[in-house]
Design an enzyme around this catalytic site. Structure first.
Site, PDB file in Angstrom:
ATOM      1  N   PHE A 210       0.934  -1.154   0.060  1.00 22.79           N
ATOM      2  CA  PHE A 210       0.017  -0.045   0.002  1.00 22.79           C
ATOM      3  C   PHE A 210       0.982   1.180  -0.090  1.00 22.79           C
ATOM      4  O   PHE A 210       1.778   1.106   0.801  1.00 22.79           O
ATOM      5  CB  PHE A 210      -0.920   0.000   1.213  1.00 22.79           C
ATOM      6  CG  PHE A 210      -1.895   1.063   1.126  1.00 22.79           C
ATOM      7  CD1 PHE A 210      -3.190   0.952   0.580  1.00 22.79           C
ATOM      8  CD2 PHE A 210      -1.877   2.123   2.032  1.00 22.79           C
ATOM      9  CE1 PHE A 210      -4.175   1.684   0.567  1.00 22.79           C
ATOM     10  CE2 PHE A 210      -2.896   3.261   2.019  1.00 22.79           C
ATOM     11  CZ  PHE A 210      -3.831   2.759   1.310  1.00 22.79           C
TER      12      PHE A 210
ATOM     13  N   ASP B 227       2.252  -6.393   7.616  1.00 21.03           N
ATOM     14  CA  ASP B 227       0.914  -5.559   7.531  1.00 21.03           C
ATOM     15  C   ASP B 227      -0.209  -6.347   7.161  1.00 21.03           C
ATOM     16  O   ASP B 227      -0.332  -7.099   6.312  1.00 21.03           O
ATOM     17  CB  ASP B 227       1.054  -4.409   6.374  1.00 21.03           C
ATOM     18  CG  ASP B 227      -0.172  -3.228   6.567  1.00 21.03           C
ATOM     19  OD1 ASP B 227      -1.234  -3.857   7.158  1.00 21.03           O
ATOM     20  OD2 ASP B 227       0.196  -2.219   6.488  1.00 21.03           O
TER      21      ASP B 227
ATOM     22  N   TYR C 159     -10.515  -1.217  10.776  1.00 21.78           N
ATOM     23  CA  TYR C 159     -11.943  -0.503  10.134  1.00 21.78           C
ATOM     24  C   TYR C 159     -12.255  -1.088   8.997  1.00 21.78           C
ATOM     25  O   TYR C 159     -13.252  -0.966   8.255  1.00 21.78           O
ATOM     26  CB  TYR C 159     -12.062   1.001   9.967  1.00 21.78           C
ATOM     27  CG  TYR C 159     -10.749   1.385   8.978  1.00 21.78           C
ATOM     28  CD1 TYR C 159     -10.587   1.235   7.901  1.00 21.78           C
ATOM     29  CD2 TYR C 159      -9.536   1.961   9.875  1.00 21.78           C
ATOM     30  CE1 TYR C 159      -9.211   1.633   7.062  1.00 21.78           C
ATOM     31  CE2 TYR C 159      -8.420   2.337   9.083  1.00 21.78           C
ATOM     32  CZ  TYR C 159      -8.234   2.031   7.743  1.00 21.78           C
ATOM     33  OH  TYR C 159      -7.133   2.531   7.242  1.00 21.78           O
ATOM     34  N   LYS C 160     -11.584  -2.366   8.542  1.00 21.80           N
ATOM     35  CA  LYS C 160     -11.971  -2.922   7.380  1.00 21.80           C
ATOM     36  C   LYS C 160     -12.582  -4.281   7.770  1.00 21.80           C
ATOM     37  O   LYS C 160     -13.875  -3.989   8.096  1.00 21.80           O
ATOM     38  CB  LYS C 160     -10.431  -3.331   6.638  1.00 21.80           C
ATOM     39  CG  LYS C 160      -9.989  -2.044   5.897  1.00 21.80           C
ATOM     40  CD  LYS C 160      -8.598  -2.335   5.526  1.00 21.80           C
ATOM     41  CE  LYS C 160      -8.123  -0.891   4.979  1.00 21.80           C
ATOM     42  NZ  LYS C 160      -6.607  -0.712   4.682  1.00 21.80           N
TER      43      LYS C 160
ATOM     44  N   ARG D 251     -12.752  -3.927  -7.304  1.00 22.90           N
ATOM     45  CA  ARG D 251     -12.485  -4.854  -6.315  1.00 22.90           C
ATOM     46  C   ARG D 251     -13.621  -5.056  -5.491  1.00 22.90           C
ATOM     47  O   ARG D 251     -14.664  -4.118  -5.299  1.00 22.90           O
ATOM     48  CB  ARG D 251     -11.645  -3.735  -5.273  1.00 22.90           C
ATOM     49  CG  ARG D 251     -10.616  -4.316  -4.223  1.00 22.90           C
ATOM     50  CD  ARG D 251      -9.752  -3.351  -3.949  1.00 22.90           C
ATOM     51  NE  ARG D 251     -10.351  -2.467  -3.007  1.00 22.90           N
ATOM     52  CZ  ARG D 251      -9.752  -2.241  -2.017  1.00 22.90           C
ATOM     53  NH1 ARG D 251      -8.334  -2.382  -1.513  1.00 22.90           N
ATOM     54  NH2 ARG D 251     -10.368  -1.258  -1.358  1.00 22.90           N
TER      55      ARG D 251
HETATM   56  C1  LIG Z   1      -5.954   0.455   4.622  1.00 27.89           C
HETATM   57  C2  LIG Z   1      -4.295   0.187   4.657  1.00 27.89           C
HETATM   58  C3  LIG Z   1      -3.585   1.457   5.287  1.00 27.89           C
HETATM   59  C4  LIG Z   1      -4.440   2.664   5.599  1.00 27.89           C
HETATM   60  O1  LIG Z   1      -3.661   3.477   6.475  1.00 27.89           O
HETATM   61  P1  LIG Z   1      -4.346   4.332   7.679  1.00 27.89           P
HETATM   62  O2  LIG Z   1      -3.153   5.057   8.305  1.00 27.89           O
HETATM   63  O3  LIG Z   1      -5.353   3.733   8.679  1.00 27.89           O
HETATM   64  O4  LIG Z   1      -5.204   5.322   6.694  1.00 27.89           O
HETATM   65  C5  LIG Z   1      -2.168   1.324   5.086  1.00 27.89           C
HETATM   66  N1  LIG Z   1      -1.620   0.158   4.715  1.00 27.89           N
HETATM   67  C6  LIG Z   1      -2.398  -0.924   4.188  1.00 27.89           C
HETATM   68  C7  LIG Z   1      -1.729  -2.109   3.705  1.00 27.89           C
HETATM   69  C8  LIG Z   1      -3.710  -0.662   3.999  1.00 27.89           C
HETATM   70  O5  LIG Z   1      -4.475  -1.745   3.321  1.00 27.89           O
END
Ligand SMILES: *Cc1c(COP(=O)(O)O)cnc(C)c1O
Length: 398
Positions: free
Chosen positions: A114, A185, A210-211, A357
């Protein structure tokens, strides 16, 4: 345990007439959250005000909820804490990992990670201003780039775009053979599939709530550190609530024992209360049941789309062992197609440049939603009804 998915579904407030295939991005509202938040607001904040920190157990929430999350990712009690957002937790884990390998020059990650994780690494390298380099390789090539030059391997287990899943145990073992510190992660793993952080011996794991864990927009993130290394971590973000004695107000930082040092500042109590209620559903869920059901529903979507809309190209590995809990397709008009779907009550999302997705979340979706998604998608493709100006205007959030 056999999980009763009709029961788990009844625990969620789902938008009327909608097939919600976006729980991999923002989980829907668990009904219990409303009552719990009402109590936290009226009985705790309203009646106790500042007394809530002591009397309502607010200060212990990061540790208590950390243990609840730990149970879902194979982490022992006392090894997970909560707070901030995932980007911050990535930064903390990475800076700790680099300090553990002072002579090494590289941080290794992959192009499926990400962007925020990669940006955090870039920002950290700039801030440290020492001879460090972020090396980003194709996901298939990670193993070939492990070497004694690498300080930290930072990967997201499940790719947010394609749903491709790394072999976390095997890569961790291979990295450790070269003395590399690993950071996983789990943004698209926690609450989506069985995870065993302790079993695979990774030094660090991070993720958001939150996912797949349904804590609501902006819910707190989590961080795990392996217990044998936790007391050696020198936190880059040395906040007062990660201090050994926050209310001694000492001028110098002294880290709290163990994972508590990864706390930074005041915990978001309302979001944590929401998470607390959202986690209750997991008491009735067997993670292996969930995984089997998600793969079954994922196969149904893959087969349905292959038969009805061959112009959509599957971006997710067909092999269940190599995928997480989402199914993605590529199409040059992906954005417009997704907007047309959403307009007809099938909610997924779009990730640039061309990915449609769909999150597969058996807690509250079943065959009905999958079949509806396939039917509406094939109708949209057959009539090209996505080809309208209103579906091509990009929103801020895609
Ligand atoms: C959703 C997601 C994030 C989001 O980070 P936030 O700081 O919570 O906004 C970061 N890394 C990955 C791999 C994600 O899927």
């Amino acid at each position: 345990m056999t999980t009763d998915f009709a029961l788990t579904r009844s625990y969620f407030e789902l938008p009327e007439g909608v097939a919600y295939l976006d729980g991999n991005s923002l989980g829907p509202l668990p009904k219990a959250v409303t009552g719990t938040l009402d109590t936290t607001l009226r009985k705790e904040w309203g009646r106790m005000a500042i007394g809530g920190w002591n009397r309502a157990g607010w200060m212990e929430m990061p540790a208590r909820l950390g243990d609840r999350i730990g149970a879902l990712i194979g982490a022992a009690p006392g090894t997970v804490t909560l707070g901030d957002t995932l980007s911050i937790k990535v930064y903390q884990a990475l800076s700790a990992a680099i300090q553990m390998r002072p002579g090494r020059r590289k941080i290794l990650s992959d192009s499926g990670n990400f962007p925020s994780d990669l940006y955090m690494a870039q920002g950290l390298i700039d801030a440290l201003d020492r001879d460090l380099e972020l090396v980003v390789v194709d996901p298939e090539d990670v193993r070939d780039h492990l070497s004694e030059d690498v300080a930290a391997l930072m990967l997201t287990e499940v790719d947010y775009r394609t749903g491709r899943r790394h072999d976390m145990a095997a890569l961790t073992e291979a990295a450790h053979a070269d003395g590399i510190v690993t950071i996983w992660d789990l943004a698209h793993s926690a609450g989506a599939l069985p995870v065993d952080v302790a079993g695979c011996k990774t030094e660090f794991a991070v993720g958001c709530t939150y996912k797949y864990l349904n804590s609501g927009p902006g819910g707190p993130a989590f961080i795990y550190a392996r217990p044998d290394i936790a007391d050696g971590i020198r936190p880059a973000l040395a906040g007062w609530l990660g201090h050994d004695a926050p209310f001694a107000f000492e001028p110098d930082y002294r880290p709290a024992p163990g994972i508590a040092r990864m706390r930074v500042g005041t915990p978001p109590i309302l979001q944590m209360a929401a998470l607390d209620a959202a986690l209750d559903v997991w008491d009735e869920v067997d993670m292996d049941d969930l995984r089997a059901r998600a793969l079954e529903l994922g196969d149904r979507l893959i087969d349905g789309v292959a038969a009805a809309c061959p112009e959509l190209v599957l971006a997710t590995p067909r092999d269940p062992a190599h995928r997480g809990s989402q199914v993605s397709f590529r199409h040059p008009d992906g954005y417009a197609i997704m907007q047309a779907l959403i307009a007809r009550g099938v909610v997924g999302d779009f990730r640039a440049p061309d990915i449609l997705r769909f999150g597969i979340t058996p807690l509250y979706i079943g065959e009905g939603e999958i079949d509806r998604a396939v039917e509406i998608l094939s109708d949209i493709m057959a009539r090209k009804s996505y080809d309208r100006p209103e579906f091509r205007t990009r929103n801020a959030v895609t």
